[in-house]
Motif scaffolding. Sequence first.
Motif, short mmCIF file in Angstrom:
data_model
loop_
_atom_site.label_atom_id
_atom_site.label_comp_id
_atom_site.label_asym_id
_atom_site.label_seq_id
_atom_site.Cartn_x
_atom_site.Cartn_y
_atom_site.Cartn_z
N PHE A 55 0.82 -1.22 0.00
CA PHE A 55 0.00 0.00 0.00
C PHE A 55 0.85 1.26 0.00
N LYS A 56 1.99 1.19 0.68
CA LYS A 56 2.84 2.38 0.78
C LYS A 56 3.41 2.74 -0.60
N ARG A 57 3.92 1.73 -1.27
CA ARG A 57 4.57 2.00 -2.55
C ARG A 57 3.60 1.93 -3.73
N GLY A 58 2.47 1.29 -3.51
CA GLY A 58 1.49 1.18 -4.59
C GLY A 58 1.88 0.13 -5.62
N PHE A 59 2.64 -0.90 -5.22
CA PHE A 59 3.01 -1.97 -6.14
C PHE A 59 2.33 -3.25 -5.72
N GLU A 60 1.87 -4.00 -6.71
CA GLU A 60 1.35 -5.33 -6.40
C GLU A 60 2.46 -6.34 -6.67
N ASN A 61 2.75 -7.18 -5.69
CA ASN A 61 3.84 -8.15 -5.85
C ASN A 61 3.32 -9.55 -5.73
N LEU A 62 4.03 -10.45 -6.39
CA LEU A 62 3.77 -11.87 -6.16
C LEU A 62 4.87 -12.32 -5.20
N CYS A 117 -4.73 -7.12 -1.01
CA CYS A 117 -4.62 -6.88 -2.45
C CYS A 117 -5.10 -5.49 -2.81
N ASP A 118 -4.78 -5.10 -4.03
CA ASP A 118 -5.26 -3.85 -4.58
C ASP A 118 -6.77 -4.02 -4.79
N LEU A 119 -7.55 -3.11 -4.21
CA LEU A 119 -9.00 -3.32 -4.21
C LEU A 119 -9.70 -2.90 -5.51
N SER A 120 -8.93 -2.42 -6.49
CA SER A 120 -9.62 -1.86 -7.65
C SER A 120 -10.44 -2.93 -8.41
N THR A 121 -9.89 -4.14 -8.54
CA THR A 121 -10.65 -5.17 -9.25
C THR A 121 -11.90 -5.55 -8.45
N PHE A 122 -11.74 -5.63 -7.13
CA PHE A 122 -12.88 -5.94 -6.26
C PHE A 122 -13.98 -4.88 -6.41
N ILE A 123 -13.56 -3.61 -6.36
CA ILE A 123 -14.55 -2.52 -6.47
C ILE A 123 -15.27 -2.59 -7.81
N LEU A 124 -14.48 -2.83 -8.86
CA LEU A 124 -15.07 -2.91 -10.19
C LEU A 124 -16.11 -4.05 -10.25
N GLY A 167 -24.01 -3.90 -9.10
CA GLY A 167 -25.01 -2.91 -8.69
C GLY A 167 -24.85 -2.42 -7.26
N VAL A 168 -23.72 -2.67 -6.63
CA VAL A 168 -23.53 -2.17 -5.27
C VAL A 168 -23.17 -0.68 -5.35
N GLY A 169 -23.96 0.14 -4.69
CA GLY A 169 -23.75 1.59 -4.78
C GLY A 169 -22.55 2.03 -3.96
N ASP A 170 -22.70 1.94 -2.65
CA ASP A 170 -21.64 2.41 -1.77
C ASP A 170 -20.71 1.24 -1.43
N VAL A 171 -19.58 1.21 -2.09
CA VAL A 171 -18.71 0.04 -1.94
C VAL A 171 -18.16 -0.12 -0.52
N THR A 172 -17.92 1.00 0.14
CA THR A 172 -17.32 0.89 1.48
C THR A 172 -18.32 0.35 2.50
N ASN A 196 -8.98 -1.76 5.22
CA ASN A 196 -9.00 -0.43 5.84
C ASN A 196 -9.35 0.67 4.83
N GLU A 197 -9.72 1.84 5.38
CA GLU A 197 -10.20 2.93 4.52
C GLU A 197 -9.17 3.37 3.51
N ASN A 198 -7.91 3.33 3.95
CA ASN A 198 -6.83 3.75 3.08
C ASN A 198 -6.77 2.90 1.81
N ALA A 199 -7.00 1.61 1.98
CA ALA A 199 -6.96 0.70 0.83
C ALA A 199 -8.09 1.05 -0.14
N TYR A 200 -9.27 1.36 0.42
CA TYR A 200 -10.38 1.77 -0.44
C TYR A 200 -10.03 3.08 -1.17
N ALA A 201 -9.48 4.03 -0.39
CA ALA A 201 -9.20 5.35 -0.96
C ALA A 201 -8.22 5.21 -2.13
N LYS A 202 -7.17 4.41 -1.93
CA LYS A 202 -6.16 4.24 -3.00
C LYS A 202 -6.78 3.64 -4.25
#
Length: 810
Positions: free
Chosen positions: A379-386, A434-441, A447-452, A461-467
């Motif tokens: 989350f700090k660096r914004g990289f997804e690693n295997l 994990c990076d939540l962008s795929t989950f949010i998408l 049809g989920v309006g408010d993802v959080t 955590n909120e930070n992960a959602y925000a990123k």
Amino acid sequence: MRTFEYKKKQHGNNQANSQDQQKQQWQEVQKLRKQRKEEDILVGERGGFQGFDQWDFKELPIVQHKQEILYCVENYSCVVVIAETGSGKTTKIPQYLVEAGYAINGKKIGVSQPRRIAAISIANRVAQEMGCIIGQEVGYSVRFDDNCDDELTQIKYMTDGMLINQILNDPLLSEYSVLMIDDIHERSINTDILLGLLKKIRRKNPQLKLVISSATIDAESISNFFQERVVDPKTNQVVANLTSQILYIEGRQFPVDIYYLKENTRNYVVKAVQVALEIIRTPDKKGDILIFLTGQEEIEAFIEIIQKNFIGDAERQNLKILPLYSGLPLEDQMEVFKPCESYVRKIIVSTNIAESSITISGVVYVIDTLFHKINYYDFKRGFENLLVVPISKAAAKQRAGRAGRVQRGECYRLCTKEQFVQLYDNSTPEILRCDLSTFILQIKTLGVGDVTNFELIQQPNENAYAKALEQLYALKVIDKQCNLTQEIGHKICDFNLETKLGVLLLNSFKDDFGCSQQMLVLCAMLSLQGQVFYNGFDPATILKQKKKLGAKEGDHITLINIFLAFNHLKSQQARQGFCNDHKLNIKSLNMAVKIHDQLCKQVKRMGLKVNNSEDDIEGILRALVTAFFMNVAQLQPDGSYRNLRNKEILFLHPTSILNINFPQWVIYSEVVFSTKYYMREVSEVDPKWLLELANHYFEDQRLKQAEQKHGKEIIAQNDYEKNKQKIEEEKQKDPVMGRFNIFKRKRPTNVIGRDDDKEQEGSEKIQKKFKINLPPSKPQNKNLLSFAQDDEEEEEYNVEESDDNIKETE
Ligand SMILES: Nc1ncnc2c1ncn2[C@@H]1O[C@H](COP(=O)(O)OP(=O)(O)OP(=O)(O)O)[C@@H](O)[C@H]1O
């Protein structure tokens, strides 16, 4: 009609007291069973399980609990069944539900599985047990393969993903009477989404019963999650009481003896080879072997080492070595279930794809390296690693459970007992790492309006959602209100690609780029996650091959070239020859061809017109900017690169074709971490494109600086005019002060000195950020290409590690 002995007994007894007593007794038993389970997980297995010596259908532990299970399903809205691996949860519970009448009036029993291979193999097994043809009473549904009959199917096995897709068409899942969510312990994102969706669905469809099963989950948290009273917000009345019950079932069919190492091993791949060879060469050890490694790379290394170490052809002929990982085509995966001649012994070398649910009937021995590869988002660096990390005790228990299914088994854990005790009890759910962008998408598409506010067993955590939201907004997938955009968001969901690849593919259809034909290829190749070349070779050898096939513009164009050259060859023999010559991985490239075909079909379904920019390499690179603009880095004097977004230092991967000319500006699609962060799949990029194609994300620092400077001069001029009189008076009074003021007047305001410094700093920034022709400061190749780690690993695959240091525990 559903009739249960257990229930009848209860109803037949008119004395309420006796009923209460029975219930109390039953609850006491549950408590006791729960206690035993907890001890088991905490301490780990101590040299074998309790069980039966002979295999018999009737003796599956679940059989004795049939009435108890049916009673709970009838009386509770959700039942969490905790029973040993191999006890019969997956194969038997759905059959009991059919017998009890849950599959009448067009309703079905749905069973979700974490993986395709499990859904298909279990459906086949249950069809066999029920004496029916697969696809009729018992069917399965996995991606690209639906083998069910709308009229006839009573039990439908499917992957979590397919069940989620079904919710899109049937939001209340009204075709099911009971849904069994099986083996949820891995807690993939799909499982967590599914559990969240089911919680919502049951509020509207309280008749839908849930059975959640596993050998190793925190039953309490799951049970609590599904227990609730549904209140009508208008009347404030309770409209449904959704109850939940945990059912602990003891016992397993066959014992599994667990062995640990006496001493730690430095290289678990080599150790696994040694242990496998020992089993093969011990005359009284008969049966197939299942080995757990972390990925394709290690699996191929294992196979190569073990093949090299067979003494004679005779031994080789009696062995069938089969790889098993998710990147393999499904037909190849299913090979592991096919019976062999009696004299042939199977060695299955697998990732955690074989960790849960499945039964490979001949497997007697499990060799567990106790590692797996997971996606981890920094989350700090914004990289997804295997990352390759140790598994949890729960996962180890699942792996051991692949032995002892049709006879007594053995599991060799490649760590010491002391190390094993230190493992975590449970794995961290994917959604928390994990990076939540795929989950949010995904949930936005549902049809989920408010993802959080989407209810999950554990909330990130909120930070992960925000990123993630920030990233999706920058990619124009969502708008300011967090809704999917018509232009991109709604469309990319259909590609079933990782978010940025989806954006890349969609943008490539625009006339500005006109390169969708090439992007279909590139997206297929990038989906291989770096598994293009055969892994047995060192980076320098791979780089040499890449240079033969590659393009100086970078790895992305090189990947396209490789695919086109491979796909051009029609026979598998010619393809194999091409791969051998260039150290390419034929399995991976065949997979890329499949993904490419699927993507082509999908874009056709979506009515998109494929365009071609064969000679326009710039068009392809420019399209890359529209999806990967967050992954731009600039060359530093020491040969490293600095990421523009977060200033992190990155290095060119030793196999990147750009190691030849180290361009000033690069764009990358993936970062991998070993000793440092390496950019893999990198291309040269013109920084002007960033301003042109991602001007919502970048701004020209030069313009900003110029504006600021100009603005300051105006402010200062105004200040001077205002203070002119005062300054003149001061000057008259104090000549020194006056001189200083004169200086100030020329360069007004007393921050000028500091401002000068800022300007200096600023101009450096401009150079760093947007000037392309910096003086060449190429690093010495030695620095960049000395990737000791890879060389060391190569050396370590050398089967000489000492003696037999495996011991049997008490
Ligand atoms: N394909 C098969 N071939 C032979 N036996 C099988 C097969 N599938 C299941 N069985 C038998 O049925 C038993 C129960 O299998 P089942 O998958 O229902 O167990 P489970 O409790 O769901 O296990 P897990 O927790 O590991 O998923 C196995 O232990 C094995 O004895």
